[in-house]
Design an enzyme around this catalytic site. Structure first.
Site, mmCIF file in Angstrom:
data_model
loop_
_atom_site.group_PDB
_atom_site.id
_atom_site.type_symbol
_atom_site.label_atom_id
_atom_site.label_comp_id
_atom_site.label_asym_id
_atom_site.label_seq_id
_atom_site.Cartn_x
_atom_site.Cartn_y
_atom_site.Cartn_z
ATOM 1 N N ASP A 68 9.618 -2.772 7.195
ATOM 2 C CA ASP A 68 8.306 -2.353 7.425
ATOM 3 C C ASP A 68 8.061 -1.571 8.658
ATOM 4 O O ASP A 68 8.301 -1.885 9.705
ATOM 5 C CB ASP A 68 7.475 -3.750 7.543
ATOM 6 N N HIS A 97 6.334 -3.073 3.482
ATOM 7 C CA HIS A 97 5.017 -3.932 4.257
ATOM 8 C C HIS A 97 4.789 -4.852 3.357
ATOM 9 O O HIS A 97 4.611 -6.076 3.845
ATOM 10 C CB HIS A 97 3.867 -2.573 4.594
ATOM 11 N N ASP A 150 0.168 -9.417 6.661
ATOM 12 C CA ASP A 150 -1.300 -8.708 7.098
ATOM 13 C C ASP A 150 -2.429 -9.132 7.569
ATOM 14 O O ASP A 150 -2.203 -10.066 8.551
ATOM 15 C CB ASP A 150 -1.393 -7.454 5.743
#
Length: 313
Positions: free
Chosen positions: A262, A292, A136
């Site tokens: 994801d 995710h 991320d």
């Protein structure tokens, strides 16, 4: 009442009370603190203490809206294999200080804070190689950090991340970006739970809520989605393009560990592998079931894959 503190240069910030973290039983690491730009950045370490020696350090960088707790399933597996592990909380998250004005958070600012953190902890890490794991925003920051300091990072490990240069990663991100601005209260525990394939315990949900007792603590979490450079005129596009110029010639080893399920970034693994030369011929892997936050769904398996990769030399 929340106490508003200020840095020497006048930046207003809040500090999450320690008691918010007291009930977290599965993250038994004593926080340490480094000062970056007048703010306190929290971090933990695990594994052998070899400061001044030549052992490698694995830096685990989290994203939005998590904190170092995200890596609790990976840390012991990596440390038990003999690796030194360092896990910071980004400014605005976890136990780190949280500027209260959203304008205090910029993409370049986060890269600068992380660079300052690595400078501040250099003696503690010692002279050994530094391996960076980013997922991320941990990847968005980590890839910039590596490109801007190519001699600093020895190996890159990427999981469900991106480095945009003016285009959106897709409809999943667009929905999240708008939702993050419209929702009356950003329930970070529920957000993480909704972005995993397995069910989080209520204790884990509460651990993700712990850093954010009030809206005053959420400025960084609110602002992060708006800092992703998804339009051509975003101020970070130039720096990200410059980073890709470096990364497109990066020959040091790069491993990608991905969750294809994801809905936001699941399809980007082939792009990252093809774009970075150091990824050629590496044992890239995919993990299912996983959402995710792949660290929640497949943490031990991720750590074992890293251990095996590093053991190959």
């Amino acid at each position: 009442m929340t106490e508003i503190l200020t840095t020497p240069d006048g930046t207003a910030f809040v500090r999450t009370p320690d008691e918010r973290f007291a009930a977290i039983a599965d993250y038994p690491y004593e926080p340490r603190y480094a000062t970056v730009d007048g703010l306190r950045m929290a971090y933990i370490t695990a594994g052998p203490d070899d400061s001044g020696g030549g052992a490698a350090t694995i830096l685990l960088l989290h994203g939005e809206p998590t904190w170092g707790y995200l890596y609790r399933k990976m840390i012991p597996v990596l440390a038990n294999a003999g690796h030194r592990v360092m896990v910071p909380d980004l400014i605005g998250f976890g136990r780190s200080d949280k500027p209260v004005e959203r304008s205090a958070y910029t993409y370049a600012g986060h890269v600068g804070w992380m660079s300052d953190f690595l400078d501040a902890t250099a003696a503690e890490r010692g002279s050994g190689p530094l391996h960076l794991f980013g997922q991320d925003w941990g990847g968005l920051i980590g890839l910039r950090l590596a490109a801007e300091n190519p001699d600093l990072i020895d190996r890159l490990i990427l999981a469900n991340t991106a480095l945009p240069v003016g285009e959106s990663p897709g409809a999943g991100f667009d929905f999240w970006r708008q939702f993050s601005q419209d929702v009356p209260f950003l329930d970070c525990g529920r957000l993480v739970a909704n972005a995993t394939a397995t069910m989080l315990s209520e204790a884990a949900v509460e651990a993700y809520r712990a850093p954010f007792p009030a809206e005053t603590h959420l400025a960084g979490a609110r602002q992060f989605p708006l800092l992703v450079p998804v339009t051509p005129d975003d101020p970070a596009v130039g720096a990200n393009r410059a980073a890709w110029e470096v990364l497109s010639q990066w020959t040091k080893p790069v491993l990608t560990l991905w969750a294809p399920g994801d809905p936001v970034l699941g399809g980007l693994q082939p792009f990252m592998v093809e774009r970075i030369p150091g990824a050629a011929g590496q044992p890239h892997a995919q993990f299912e079931p996983a959402g995710h936050f792949i660290q929640e769904d497949q943490g031990p398996a991720l750590a074992e894959a890293i251990n095996a990769w590093l053991a190959e030399g």
